[in-house]
Design an enzyme around this catalytic site. Structure first.
Site, PDB file in Angstrom:
ATOM      1  N   ASP B 179       0.842  -1.202   0.000  1.00  0.00           N
ATOM      2  CA  ASP B 179       0.000   0.000   0.000  1.00  0.00           C
ATOM      3  C   ASP B 179       0.871   1.243   0.000  1.00  0.00           C
ATOM      4  OD1 ASP B 179      -2.255   1.864   0.959  1.00  0.00           O
ATOM      5  OD2 ASP B 179      -3.263  -0.078   0.819  1.00  0.00           O
ATOM      6  N   ASP B 188       0.393   2.869  18.537  1.00  0.00           N
ATOM      7  CA  ASP B 188      -0.253   1.577  18.818  1.00  0.00           C
ATOM      8  C   ASP B 188       0.613   0.391  18.409  1.00  0.00           C
ATOM      9  OD1 ASP B 188      -2.284   3.248  19.519  1.00  0.00           O
ATOM     10  OD2 ASP B 188      -3.817   2.342  18.249  1.00  0.00           O
ATOM     11  N   HIS B 211      -3.551   5.797   3.947  1.00  0.00           N
ATOM     12  CA  HIS B 211      -4.276   4.594   3.502  1.00  0.00           C
ATOM     13  C   HIS B 211      -3.577   3.311   3.950  1.00  0.00           C
ATOM     14  CE1 HIS B 211      -5.920   1.817   0.356  1.00  0.00           C
ATOM     15  NE2 HIS B 211      -6.992   2.587   0.438  1.00  0.00           N
ATOM     16  N   ASN B 306     -14.187   0.299  -5.840  1.00  0.00           N
ATOM     17  CA  ASN B 306     -15.210   1.224  -5.313  1.00  0.00           C
ATOM     18  C   ASN B 306     -15.933   1.931  -6.441  1.00  0.00           C
ATOM     19  OD1 ASN B 306     -14.127   0.597  -2.806  1.00  0.00           O
ATOM     20  ND2 ASN B 306     -12.789   2.391  -2.806  1.00  0.00           N
ATOM     21  N   ALA B 322      -7.817  -7.548  -8.804  1.00  0.00           N
ATOM     22  CA  ALA B 322      -8.801  -8.452  -8.189  1.00  0.00           C
ATOM     23  C   ALA B 322      -9.522  -9.314  -9.231  1.00  0.00           C
ATOM     24  CB  ALA B 322      -9.823  -7.641  -7.382  1.00  0.00           C
TER      25      ALA B 322
END
Lengths: 77, 431
Positions: B179, B188, B211, B306, B322
Site C-alpha cells: 500500500d 499503537d 491509507h 469502489n 482483483a
C-alpha cells in the site's frame, strides 16, 4: 518510453537470464527481474512493444497499469 | 443474547421437516488410512463388505443393501445395520476409535415434495409483492437498520467477523500489506515486529498518505490498543509493510509486482492489496503472479473496487488485480451486512467475480500520528479484514495457498446478498 511487464512462461522460470538477454537484444531497458514471480519489468520506445513477443520464453507483454487512491481526506477510499 | 446476525436469515418453520432415515447408522472412524482392523464380530455384526474387496473399491448397490456393514476403507466410514447395544460395543471395543455415529439419511433429488416447492413459490411471490408495495423496501442508498455498531471494546467490523471472540491472533504468520507504506512511529505499534520496505523510487517506507497505515491497522492492529476500541484482526501477526503506492496515492505495476515478489520470497502466507485499476480484462502479469504466489504458499487478497454507485443503479466492475482468477476479490459490507453502495459487482468475464465480503463501511482504524485514528469506507477497508482473518486461519490450520483460500470460503457466513456482490459471504474468524 512505454513501461511494460513481461510475463515469462513456466518452462523458462529457471532460465530467466536468457530471457532477459533476449529482451535486451530487442531494445528493452530492463529494470527489475522478479525471480519469485517470473516477471520482468522495464520500458521500451513507444510502439515497439510487439517485438518482444518473439523472444523465447515470453508468455505475454503488457503495458503497465497505473493505480490511484482517493485523496486522504476522501470518505470512500 | 440476541445474535445480531440472525435477522440475515429468515426464521423458518422446521417442525414436520424431520428427515427420513433408513434405520442404519453411519459410523466414522478415526484415521481413514489406518490398517487397524475393526472387530465387527465382537459387536455381533455379520456380513461385512469392505470396499477393498471390490474392483476399484466400487461397492455394488445390491451389496450395500444386504450387508450388515459396508466399509468404505478410503474414507474410514462404514454404514452399519446395528442396534444401540451393538453400537455401544463397537465404540467400546474397537481398536479404531469411533469419531461419530449418525443415522443414515434418505436423500432426494430436490424438490423432494412438489407441495413444499409450490408453497415456497407462493410465499416467495407473496413476499416480493409485499416488499414492492410496502414502504419497508428501502430506496436505493437509504439508511438500513444496523446490526453492528462500534463499541468501547471493538469496532463493528471486528465484532462482525468475530475476531474478538477468536482464540487465534495470527502469531507466527507474516502478513504483507502492499500500500502507501506505514507510520513506523505509530503509538499503537511500538512493540510490534514490523519489516518495512519501499518500492517507490525516491520515497522511504513511511506512510505519507494514511491509507496504508489504516489497512495495516485493520489487518494487524493490537488486541488492546492503548486508546480507543480494538480495530485490528490479527493482533500478533508479523507485519510486512511494502510501499508500492507513493505518498500522493498512486503507483504502477512495476512497484506492485516488486512488492508481491518481496512478500512471496519473504514467506508471507497472506498478501493484502487494497488497490486497483478500473480495467475489465484480467491483467496477465497479476494472473501469473497470483498463480505462482499460490504455488509458493502465498494468498493474494485484493479489493474488488469502489467504482459502483448502487444509489444510481451503477454496478461498477471488478478491476485489476482483483479480476484475476488467481487473486481473491473482496466486496464491502455495511453495519446491516448489506453491500456498501460503492462495492463493485462481479463481471461475467472469467476471474471478474467477487469472492468474499467483509466490513468496509465506516471503518475505524489507525492513521498516521498525530491523528492516530480515522474512520473511512471502501473495499480497501474490507480487504485487510479478510487478510487478518486469513492469518488467523493460517495459524489455526497450518493451511496455505489454495487450501487457505478454500477455508476462508468454506467458513464464511452466507448472506442474503447476491453472490454477484458478496461471493461466499462474510468471512469469519476461527473460534
Amino acid at each position: 518510453m512505454t513501461h511494460i511487464s513481461v510475463t515469462v512462461d513456466d518452462g523458462h522460470l529457471s532460465a530467466l537470464d536468457g530471457v532477459v538477454q533476449g529482451l535486451r537484444a530487442r531494445g528493452m531497458q530492463v529494470e527489475q527481474v522478479l525471480d519469485g514471480l517470473g516477471i520482468i519489468t522495464g520500458s521500451v520506445p513507444p510502439g515497439t512493444l510487439g517485438a518482444l513477443s518473439g523472444v523465447a520464453g515470453v508468455l505475454s507483454v503488457d503495458e503497465q497499469l497505473r493505480h490511484r487512491l482517493a485523496p486522504p481526506d476522501a470518505p470512500v477510499q | 443474547m440476541k445474535d445480531p446476525r440472525r435477522p440475515a436469515v429468515p426464521e423458518r418453520e422446521t417442525s414436520g421437516l424431520r428427515p427420513r432415515t433408513t434405520g442404519r447408522r453411519v459410523v466414522v472412524f478415526a484415521d481413514a488410512d489406518s490398517e487397524e482392523p475393526v472387530d465387527w464380530a465382537r459387536a455381533g455384526v455379520r456380513d461385512v463388505a469392505d470396499s477393498r474387496d471390490f474392483a476399484d473399491g466400487d461397492v455394488p448397490p445390491e451389496t450395500l443393501r444386504g450387508a450388515g456393514a459396508t466399509v468404505f476403507a478410503a474414507l474410514g466410514i462404514a454404514v452399519v445395520a446395528a442396534d444401540e447395544g451393538q453400537l455401544r460395543e463397537l465404540r467400546a471395543g474397537s481398536a479404531r476409535p469411533v469419531l461419530s455415529v449418525s443415522p443414515e439419511l434418505v436423500h432426494h433429488v430436490l424438490p423432494a415434495d412438489i407441495g413444499t416447492y409450490a408453497r415456497g413459490y407462493r410465499d416467495g411471490v407473496a413476499d416480493l409483492a409485499g416488499r414492492l408495495t410496502s414502504a419497508e423496501w428501502p430506496a436505493p442508498g437509504a439508511a438500513r437498520p444496523a446490526r453492528f455498531r462500534d463499541t468501547e471494546e471493538a469496532t463493528w467490523g471486528v465484532q462482525a467477523v468475530r475476531a474478538d471472540a477468536s482464540g487465534f491472533s495470527g502469531r507466527g504468520i507474516r502478513v504483507a500489506v502492499l500500500d502507501t507504506g506505514f507510520d513506523l512511529a505509530h503509538a499503537d505499534f511500538v512493540a510490534r515486529a514490523v519489516t518495512a520496505r519501499s518500492f517507490v523510487a525516491g520515497e522511504d517506507a513511511q506512510d505519507g498518505h494514511g491509507h496504508g497505515t489504516h489497512c495495516i491497522g485493520t489487518a494487524c492492529g493490537p488486541a488492546v490498543p492503548p486508546a480507543g476500541p480494538r480495530y485490528g484482526v490479527a493482533s500478533d501477526a508479523e507485519i510486512f509493510a511494502g510501499k508500492v503506492l507513493g505518498n500522493e496515492g498512486s503507483g504502477t505495476d512495476a512497484g506492485i509486482l516488486a512488492g508481491i515478489n518481496w512478500a512471496v520470497t519473504s514467506g508471507c502466507p497472506v498478501i493484502s492489496m487494497s488497490l486497483g485499476a478500473d480495467v475489465v480484462e484480467a491483467h496477465p502479469p497479476y494472473s501469473a503472479a497470483g498463480r505462482r504466489a499460490l504455488q509458493r504458499g502465498s494468498l493474494i487478497i485484493a479489493a474488488a473496487g469502489n467504482n459502483a454507485d448502487r444509489r444510481t443503479g451503477d454496478d461498477g466492475l471488478v478491476g485489476a488485480p482483483a479480476n484475476s482468477v488467481e487473486i481473491m476479490a473482496v466486496g464491502a459490507l455495511d453495519q446491516g451486512l448489506e453491500m456498501a453502495y460503492f462495492s463493485a459487482r462481479s463481471l461475467p468475464e472469467r476471474g471478474g467475480q467477487v469472492d468474499v465480503a467483509a466490513p468496509g463501511w465506516e471503518v475505524l482504524s489507525a492513521w498516521p500520528m498525530p491523528d492516530r485514528y480515522r474512520t473511512i469506507s471502501g473495499t480497501s477497508m474490507a480487504t485487510p479484514h479478510v487478510a487478518g482473518l486469513a492469518a488467523l486461519w493460517a495459524e489455526a490450520t497450518g493451511r496455505r495457498g489454495l487450501e487457505l483460500w478454500a477455508t476462508l470460503c468454506q467458513e464464511s457466513e452466507r448472506l442474503l446478498q447476491p453472490s454477484l456482490d458478496a461471493g461466499s459471504g462474510l468471512v469469519m474468524a476461527p473460534r
